[in-house]
Write a protein that holds these residues in place. Structure first.
Motif, PDB file in Angstrom:
ATOM      1  N   THR A  99       0.993  -1.253  -0.105  1.00 21.19           N
ATOM      2  CA  THR A  99      -0.081  -0.055   0.093  1.00 21.19           C
ATOM      3  C   THR A  99       0.939   1.347  -0.107  1.00 21.19           C
ATOM      4  OG1 THR A  99      -0.140  -0.076   2.411  1.00 21.19           O
ATOM      5  CG2 THR A  99      -1.895  -1.252   1.112  1.00 21.19           C
ATOM      6  N   GLN A 100       2.165   1.059   0.262  1.00 19.33           N
ATOM      7  CA  GLN A 100       3.026   2.178   0.119  1.00 19.33           C
ATOM      8  C   GLN A 100       3.783   2.441  -1.212  1.00 19.33           C
ATOM      9  OE1 GLN A 100       2.816   4.151   3.116  1.00 19.33           O
ATOM     10  NE2 GLN A 100       1.607   2.519   3.809  1.00 19.33           N
ATOM     11  N   LEU A 101       3.539   1.519  -2.226  1.00 14.27           N
ATOM     12  CA  LEU A 101       4.157   1.722  -3.375  1.00 14.27           C
ATOM     13  C   LEU A 101       3.765   3.012  -4.149  1.00 14.27           C
ATOM     14  CD1 LEU A 101       3.386  -1.740  -4.914  1.00 14.27           C
ATOM     15  CD2 LEU A 101       5.242  -1.185  -4.069  1.00 14.27           C
ATOM     16  N   PRO A 102       4.867   3.642  -4.788  1.00 12.09           N
ATOM     17  CA  PRO A 102       4.829   4.961  -5.669  1.00 12.09           C
ATOM     18  C   PRO A 102       3.636   4.831  -6.756  1.00 12.09           C
ATOM     19  CG  PRO A 102       6.969   3.654  -6.066  1.00 12.09           C
ATOM     20  CD  PRO A 102       6.076   3.011  -5.297  1.00 12.09           C
ATOM     21  N   ASP A 103       3.587   3.743  -7.423  1.00 19.39           N
ATOM     22  CA  ASP A 103       2.517   3.759  -8.539  1.00 19.39           C
ATOM     23  C   ASP A 103       1.141   3.651  -7.875  1.00 19.39           C
ATOM     24  OD1 ASP A 103       1.085   2.096 -10.391  1.00 19.39           O
ATOM     25  OD2 ASP A 103       2.644   2.729 -11.690  1.00 19.39           O
ATOM     26  N   THR A 104       0.313   4.587  -8.424  1.00 21.12           N
ATOM     27  CA  THR A 104      -0.979   4.573  -7.998  1.00 21.12           C
ATOM     28  C   THR A 104      -2.094   3.311  -8.311  1.00 21.12           C
ATOM     29  OG1 THR A 104      -0.969   6.806  -8.190  1.00 21.12           O
ATOM     30  CG2 THR A 104      -3.101   5.918  -7.966  1.00 21.12           C
ATOM     31  N   ASP A 105      -1.607   2.976  -9.716  1.00 22.01           N
ATOM     32  CA  ASP A 105      -2.480   1.398  -9.872  1.00 22.01           C
ATOM     33  C   ASP A 105      -2.035   0.386  -8.908  1.00 22.01           C
ATOM     34  OD1 ASP A 105      -3.667   2.914 -11.864  1.00 22.01           O
ATOM     35  OD2 ASP A 105      -2.346   2.543 -13.536  1.00 22.01           O
ATOM     36  N   GLN A 106      -0.826   0.343  -8.695  1.00 21.59           N
ATOM     37  CA  GLN A 106      -0.304  -0.783  -7.864  1.00 21.59           C
ATOM     38  C   GLN A 106      -0.603  -0.566  -6.349  1.00 21.59           C
ATOM     39  OE1 GLN A 106       4.118  -0.997  -8.168  1.00 21.59           O
ATOM     40  NE2 GLN A 106       4.041  -2.060 -10.046  1.00 21.59           N
ATOM     41  N   GLY A 130     -12.692 -12.227   7.701  1.00 22.14           N
ATOM     42  CA  GLY A 130     -13.776 -11.250   8.575  1.00 22.14           C
ATOM     43  C   GLY A 130     -13.034 -10.703   9.684  1.00 22.14           C
ATOM     44  N   ALA A 131     -11.857 -10.316   9.477  1.00 31.12           N
ATOM     45  CA  ALA A 131     -10.756  -9.538  10.282  1.00 31.12           C
ATOM     46  C   ALA A 131      -9.653  -8.861   9.670  1.00 31.12           C
ATOM     47  CB  ALA A 131     -10.411 -10.294  11.327  1.00 31.12           C
ATOM     48  N   LEU A 132      -9.015  -8.060  10.040  1.00 33.94           N
ATOM     49  CA  LEU A 132      -7.696  -7.483   9.564  1.00 33.94           C
ATOM     50  C   LEU A 132      -6.924  -7.236  10.891  1.00 33.94           C
ATOM     51  CD1 LEU A 132      -8.984  -4.528   7.155  1.00 33.94           C
ATOM     52  CD2 LEU A 132      -8.018  -6.822   6.704  1.00 33.94           C
ATOM     53  N   THR A 133      -5.568  -7.140  10.520  1.00 36.41           N
ATOM     54  CA  THR A 133      -4.673  -7.039  11.599  1.00 36.41           C
ATOM     55  C   THR A 133      -4.759  -5.678  11.936  1.00 36.41           C
ATOM     56  OG1 THR A 133      -2.598  -6.576  10.001  1.00 36.41           O
ATOM     57  CG2 THR A 133      -3.170  -8.899  10.682  1.00 36.41           C
ATOM     58  N   PRO A 134      -4.141  -5.012  12.993  1.00 37.90           N
ATOM     59  CA  PRO A 134      -4.136  -3.817  13.479  1.00 37.90           C
ATOM     60  C   PRO A 134      -3.247  -2.788  12.670  1.00 37.90           C
ATOM     61  CG  PRO A 134      -3.713  -5.162  15.460  1.00 37.90           C
ATOM     62  CD  PRO A 134      -3.763  -5.882  14.124  1.00 37.90           C
ATOM     63  N   GLU A 135      -2.247  -3.249  11.726  1.00 38.55           N
ATOM     64  CA  GLU A 135      -1.467  -2.712  10.628  1.00 38.55           C
ATOM     65  C   GLU A 135      -2.497  -2.413   9.704  1.00 38.55           C
ATOM     66  OE1 GLU A 135       0.886  -4.989  13.823  1.00 38.55           O
ATOM     67  OE2 GLU A 135      -0.594  -5.795  12.081  1.00 38.55           O
ATOM     68  N   LEU A 136      -3.099  -3.424   9.199  1.00 41.03           N
ATOM     69  CA  LEU A 136      -3.839  -2.944   8.125  1.00 41.03           C
ATOM     70  C   LEU A 136      -5.034  -2.039   8.455  1.00 41.03           C
ATOM     71  CD1 LEU A 136      -4.202  -6.640   6.543  1.00 41.03           C
ATOM     72  CD2 LEU A 136      -3.002  -4.649   5.690  1.00 41.03           C
ATOM     73  N   TYR A 137      -5.650  -1.827   9.715  1.00 43.06           N
ATOM     74  CA  TYR A 137      -6.556  -0.905  10.001  1.00 43.06           C
ATOM     75  C   TYR A 137      -5.947   0.172  10.183  1.00 43.06           C
ATOM     76  CZ  TYR A 137     -10.123  -4.097  11.533  1.00 43.06           C
ATOM     77  OH  TYR A 137     -11.136  -5.236  11.565  1.00 43.06           O
ATOM     78  N   GLU A 138      -4.495   0.513  10.383  1.00 40.58           N
ATOM     79  CA  GLU A 138      -3.813   1.889  10.367  1.00 40.58           C
ATOM     80  C   GLU A 138      -3.549   2.377   9.088  1.00 40.58           C
ATOM     81  OE1 GLU A 138      -3.131   4.747  12.089  1.00 40.58           O
ATOM     82  OE2 GLU A 138      -3.831   3.226  13.125  1.00 40.58           O
ATOM     83  N   VAL A 139      -3.359   1.240   8.100  1.00 40.73           N
ATOM     84  CA  VAL A 139      -3.035   1.595   6.714  1.00 40.73           C
ATOM     85  C   VAL A 139      -4.392   2.209   6.035  1.00 40.73           C
ATOM     86  CG1 VAL A 139      -2.855   0.611   4.514  1.00 40.73           C
ATOM     87  CG2 VAL A 139      -1.140  -0.076   5.999  1.00 40.73           C
ATOM     88  N   LEU A 140      -5.517   1.761   6.299  1.00 40.89           N
ATOM     89  CA  LEU A 140      -6.855   2.266   6.074  1.00 40.89           C
ATOM     90  C   LEU A 140      -7.111   3.531   6.496  1.00 40.89           C
ATOM     91  CD1 LEU A 140      -9.215  -0.942   6.207  1.00 40.89           C
ATOM     92  CD2 LEU A 140      -8.036  -0.077   4.193  1.00 40.89           C
ATOM     93  N   ARG A 141      -6.859   3.567   7.866  1.00 45.34           N
ATOM     94  CA  ARG A 141      -6.994   5.069   8.387  1.00 45.34           C
ATOM     95  C   ARG A 141      -6.124   6.154   7.886  1.00 45.34           C
ATOM     96  NH1 ARG A 141      -6.614   5.896  14.864  1.00 45.34           N
ATOM     97  NH2 ARG A 141      -7.792   8.226  14.844  1.00 45.34           N
ATOM     98  N   ALA A 142      -4.821   5.711   7.686  1.00 49.62           N
ATOM     99  CA  ALA A 142      -3.961   6.693   6.922  1.00 49.62           C
ATOM    100  C   ALA A 142      -4.449   7.029   5.674  1.00 49.62           C
ATOM    101  CB  ALA A 142      -2.530   6.090   6.850  1.00 49.62           C
ATOM    102  N   ALA A 143      -4.992   6.041   4.597  1.00 52.29           N
ATOM    103  CA  ALA A 143      -5.456   6.601   3.458  1.00 52.29           C
ATOM    104  C   ALA A 143      -6.534   7.242   3.428  1.00 52.29           C
ATOM    105  CB  ALA A 143      -5.650   5.140   2.677  1.00 52.29           C
ATOM    106  N   GLY A 144      -7.291   7.133   4.536  1.00 52.49           N
ATOM    107  CA  GLY A 144      -8.526   7.840   4.738  1.00 52.49           C
ATOM    108  C   GLY A 144      -9.824   7.099   4.086  1.00 52.49           C
TER     109      GLY A 144
END
Length: 123
Positions: free
Chosen positions: A25-32, A48-62
């Motif tokens: 999710t941190q890759l520079p290419d938008t499509d990737q 049916g769940a995500l890890t805390p790190e994945l929740y944080e990625v979603l939060r950072a992306a908005g």
């Protein structure tokens, strides 16, 4: 790399795939990055769940409508039980539900007003 992230979601356990999905999710290419967020949504669907790190990625992306993570957030809200969501995502779910309901009422009212106006103009 982005499409490989989707393969990770299907073929690896959530704990094994999570660090790689976070990196994708941190890759520079938008499509990737888009594929990586699709993989996060897929992980939510399958587990049916995500890890805390994945929740944080979603939060950072908005979670908003214009976010690259909008589909992943929607999948998470659909397939992860509400009680298991982090507090910020619970608040977002309530906000989005109320916003969508109000928008629906507004559109129905607008449509009714347009029909009345058309009937008056014909009459």
């Amino acid at each position: 790399m982005g499409t490989a992230a989707i393969g990770l979601a299907f073929n690896c356990s959530l704990e094994d795939a999570s660090p790689r999905l976070v990196r994708a999710t941190q890759l520079p290419d938008t499509d990737q990055r888009g594929f990586a967020f699709t993989a996060v949504g897929t992980a939510a669907r399958l587990n049916g769940a995500l890890t805390p790190e994945l929740y944080e990625v979603l939060r950072a992306a908005g979670p908003g409508r214009k976010s690259i993570a909008v589909n992943a957030v929607d999948d998470t809200l659909t397939f992860v039980p509400f009680r298991d969501l982090p507090p910020w995502l619970k608040r977002w779910a309530v906000y989005a539900t109320v916003r969508d309901k109000l928008e629906g009422w507004w559109l129905r009212g607008e449509d009714a007003a347009r029909r009345v106006w058309q009937a008056v103009r014909r009459g």
